[in-house]
Design an enzyme around this catalytic site. Sequence first.
Site, PDB file in Angstrom:
ATOM      1  N   GLY A   9     -42.892 103.584 -70.333  1.00 40.38           N
ATOM      2  CA  GLY A   9     -42.816 102.120 -70.403  1.00 40.38           C
ATOM      3  C   GLY A   9     -43.651 101.562 -69.260  1.00 40.38           C
ATOM      4  N   ASN A  12     -42.834  95.577 -67.182  1.00 37.48           N
ATOM      5  CA  ASN A  12     -42.525  95.040 -65.851  1.00 37.48           C
ATOM      6  C   ASN A  12     -41.855  96.059 -64.934  1.00 37.48           C
ATOM      7  OD1 ASN A  12     -43.615  92.481 -66.177  1.00 37.48           O
ATOM      8  ND2 ASN A  12     -41.754  91.679 -67.127  1.00 37.48           N
ATOM      9  N   ASP A  33     -47.083 104.317 -72.411  1.00 36.44           N
ATOM     10  CA  ASP A  33     -46.581 103.175 -73.191  1.00 36.44           C
ATOM     11  C   ASP A  33     -47.131 103.297 -74.608  1.00 36.44           C
ATOM     12  OD1 ASP A  33     -45.337 100.230 -72.110  1.00 36.44           O
ATOM     13  OD2 ASP A  33     -46.258 100.197 -74.109  1.00 36.44           O
ATOM     14  N   ASN A  95     -33.082  99.803 -78.483  1.00 34.59           N
ATOM     15  CA  ASN A  95     -33.394 100.694 -77.365  1.00 34.59           C
ATOM     16  C   ASN A  95     -32.892 102.117 -77.576  1.00 34.59           C
ATOM     17  OD1 ASN A  95     -34.774  98.643 -76.205  1.00 34.59           O
ATOM     18  ND2 ASN A  95     -33.380  98.292 -74.497  1.00 34.59           N
ATOM     19  N   VAL A 118     -33.434 103.861 -67.102  1.00 39.47           N
ATOM     20  CA  VAL A 118     -33.386 102.462 -66.648  1.00 39.47           C
ATOM     21  C   VAL A 118     -33.146 101.523 -67.833  1.00 39.47           C
ATOM     22  CG1 VAL A 118     -34.667 100.629 -65.438  1.00 39.47           C
ATOM     23  CG2 VAL A 118     -34.969 103.002 -64.729  1.00 39.47           C
ATOM     24  N   HIS A 175     -22.883  99.278 -66.098  1.00 38.93           N
ATOM     25  CA  HIS A 175     -23.854  98.247 -65.694  1.00 38.93           C
ATOM     26  C   HIS A 175     -23.722  97.075 -66.658  1.00 38.93           C
ATOM     27  CE1 HIS A 175     -27.349  96.573 -63.862  1.00 38.93           C
ATOM     28  NE2 HIS A 175     -28.153  96.774 -64.890  1.00 38.93           N
TER      29      HIS A 175
HETATM   30  N1  APR Z   1     -42.673 104.318 -76.087  1.00 48.61           N
HETATM   31  C1  APR Z   1     -43.242 103.918 -74.940  1.00 48.61           C
HETATM   32  N2  APR Z   1     -43.140 102.666 -74.476  1.00 48.61           N
HETATM   33  C2  APR Z   1     -42.453 101.789 -75.212  1.00 48.61           C
HETATM   34  C3  APR Z   1     -41.823 102.150 -76.417  1.00 48.61           C
HETATM   35  C4  APR Z   1     -41.967 103.483 -76.874  1.00 48.61           C
HETATM   36  N3  APR Z   1     -41.413 103.909 -78.003  1.00 48.61           N
HETATM   37  N4  APR Z   1     -41.228 101.038 -76.919  1.00 48.61           N
HETATM   38  C5  APR Z   1     -41.449 100.044 -76.056  1.00 48.61           C
HETATM   39  N5  APR Z   1     -42.191 100.495 -75.012  1.00 48.61           N
HETATM   40  C6  APR Z   1     -42.709  99.743 -73.885  1.00 48.61           C
HETATM   41  C7  APR Z   1     -43.208  98.353 -74.254  1.00 48.61           C
HETATM   42  O1  APR Z   1     -44.482  98.408 -74.874  1.00 48.61           O
HETATM   43  C8  APR Z   1     -43.236  97.677 -72.883  1.00 48.61           C
HETATM   44  O2  APR Z   1     -44.514  97.783 -72.256  1.00 48.61           O
HETATM   45  O3  APR Z   1     -41.686  99.495 -72.921  1.00 48.61           O
HETATM   46  C9  APR Z   1     -42.187  98.448 -72.086  1.00 48.61           C
HETATM   47  C10 APR Z   1     -41.018  97.598 -71.648  1.00 48.61           C
HETATM   48  O4  APR Z   1     -41.510  96.679 -70.739  1.00 48.61           O
HETATM   49  P1  APR Z   1     -41.015  95.163 -70.661  1.00 48.61           P
HETATM   50  O5  APR Z   1     -40.983  94.578 -72.030  1.00 48.61           O
HETATM   51  O6  APR Z   1     -41.833  94.485 -69.609  1.00 48.61           O
HETATM   52  O7  APR Z   1     -39.494  95.305 -70.185  1.00 48.61           O
HETATM   53  P2  APR Z   1     -38.975  95.609 -68.703  1.00 48.61           P
HETATM   54  O8  APR Z   1     -38.649  94.342 -68.034  1.00 48.61           O
HETATM   55  O9  APR Z   1     -39.863  96.573 -68.048  1.00 48.61           O
HETATM   56  O10 APR Z   1     -37.563  96.302 -69.049  1.00 48.61           O
HETATM   57  C11 APR Z   1     -37.537  97.579 -69.651  1.00 48.61           C
HETATM   58  O11 APR Z   1     -35.523  98.198 -68.490  1.00 48.61           O
HETATM   59  O12 APR Z   1     -34.207  96.904 -67.096  1.00 48.61           O
HETATM   60  C12 APR Z   1     -34.340  97.430 -68.377  1.00 48.61           C
HETATM   61  O13 APR Z   1     -33.196  95.854 -69.820  1.00 48.61           O
HETATM   62  C13 APR Z   1     -34.463  96.337 -69.421  1.00 48.61           C
HETATM   63  O14 APR Z   1     -34.271  97.757 -71.341  1.00 48.61           O
HETATM   64  C14 APR Z   1     -35.189  97.053 -70.535  1.00 48.61           C
HETATM   65  C15 APR Z   1     -36.081  98.043 -69.786  1.00 48.61           C
END
Ligand code: APR
Length: 310
Positions: A9, A12, A33, A95, A118, A175
């Site tokens: 991922g 953020n 990602d 998720n 996370v 959490h």
């Molecule tokens: N494989 C790889 N990456 C993925 C997949 C996947 N199958 N599905 C989604 N992603 C990536 C998205 O493309 C995105 O770039 O996960 C990333 C998530 O980033 P954000 O949308 O910015 O979310 P973020 O704030 O980083 O939170 C991620 O952490 O704190 C927890 O609740 C929050 O579940 C969330 C996770």
Amino acid sequence: MDKKVTVIGAGNVGATAAQRLAEKQLCDVVLVDIVEGVPQGKALDLNEAAPVEKHDCHLTGSNSYDETTGSDIVIITAGIPRKPGMSRDDLISTNAGIVKSVTKEVAARSPEAILIIVSNPLDAMCHVAFDASGFPKERVLGMAGVLDSARFRTFISMELDVSVENTHAFVLGGHGDTMVPLPRYSTVAGIPITELMAQDRIDALVERTRNGGAEIVGLLKTGSAYYAPASAAVEMAESILKDKKKILPCAAYLQGEYGQQDLFIGVPVKLGAKGIEQIIEITLTDEEKQALQKSADAVQELKDLLKTLG
Ligand code: APR
């Protein structure tokens, strides 16, 4: 660098964690990602910051998993974050599918890795990763307690106008809204906050800690917190990479400890090179025990819900 950490991922939390890992000179980082170009772009951008930040950690971005082979730690942040009005639990079906598939990919290539989860809802996602990886319980843990405790510490330091460095706090349980901040075990320079603050102020800080994530979601509106979550995940990774054996509150798989069976929930653990090296059982009052049980029940409900999702 002789250590390698994969961050799944590159959003953020993931990108911020990658930045902190490199700037603390802890390891090389592989950022994965599904969105094409994003992990590559962020990794290149971070590599280009390295001469100025003065580190020699190498970052690689990818949409596939081959580059993750042989990772010491995998931090899983893939998934969707919540938006205003959503609870962490609302993310579960999306998720769970994402965490299951990415865990299988990384576990196949890094069978000795330690997984730090996370993605939310955190405790339920630990169960998904534990089942999908087949890893021993010592090598699957969740990031939540360090974040929740950091929030509590921040509010304590603001309230008493003291350095955050003097603060220590424990937040146990799941959490979510039922998390269990423990004022008796939360201190400033070793003095329990119960001796430094009136009960109504402690209650207010506890409430703000419980709602800490929602407070940020309400302000950002387009996503959830990421600076502090990334810091928390990296503190856990550092304790493992350097075998520091820090005692940190983390989501751990309990088999009898704290009266819980087959359940991930936040408890104090010793984090070293082997992952969770000890689960520390602290004495709780009846009231604290009841609060922890309520929190465990909420996690159990999500665990049961996972079964229906398949
Ligand atoms: N494989 C790889 N990456 C993925 C997949 C996947 N199958 N599905 C989604 N992603 C990536 C998205 O493309 C995105 O770039 O996960 C990333 C998530 O980033 P954000 O949308 O910015 O979310 P973020 O704030 O980083 O939170 C991620 O952490 O704190 C927890 O609740 C929050 O579940 C969330 C996770």
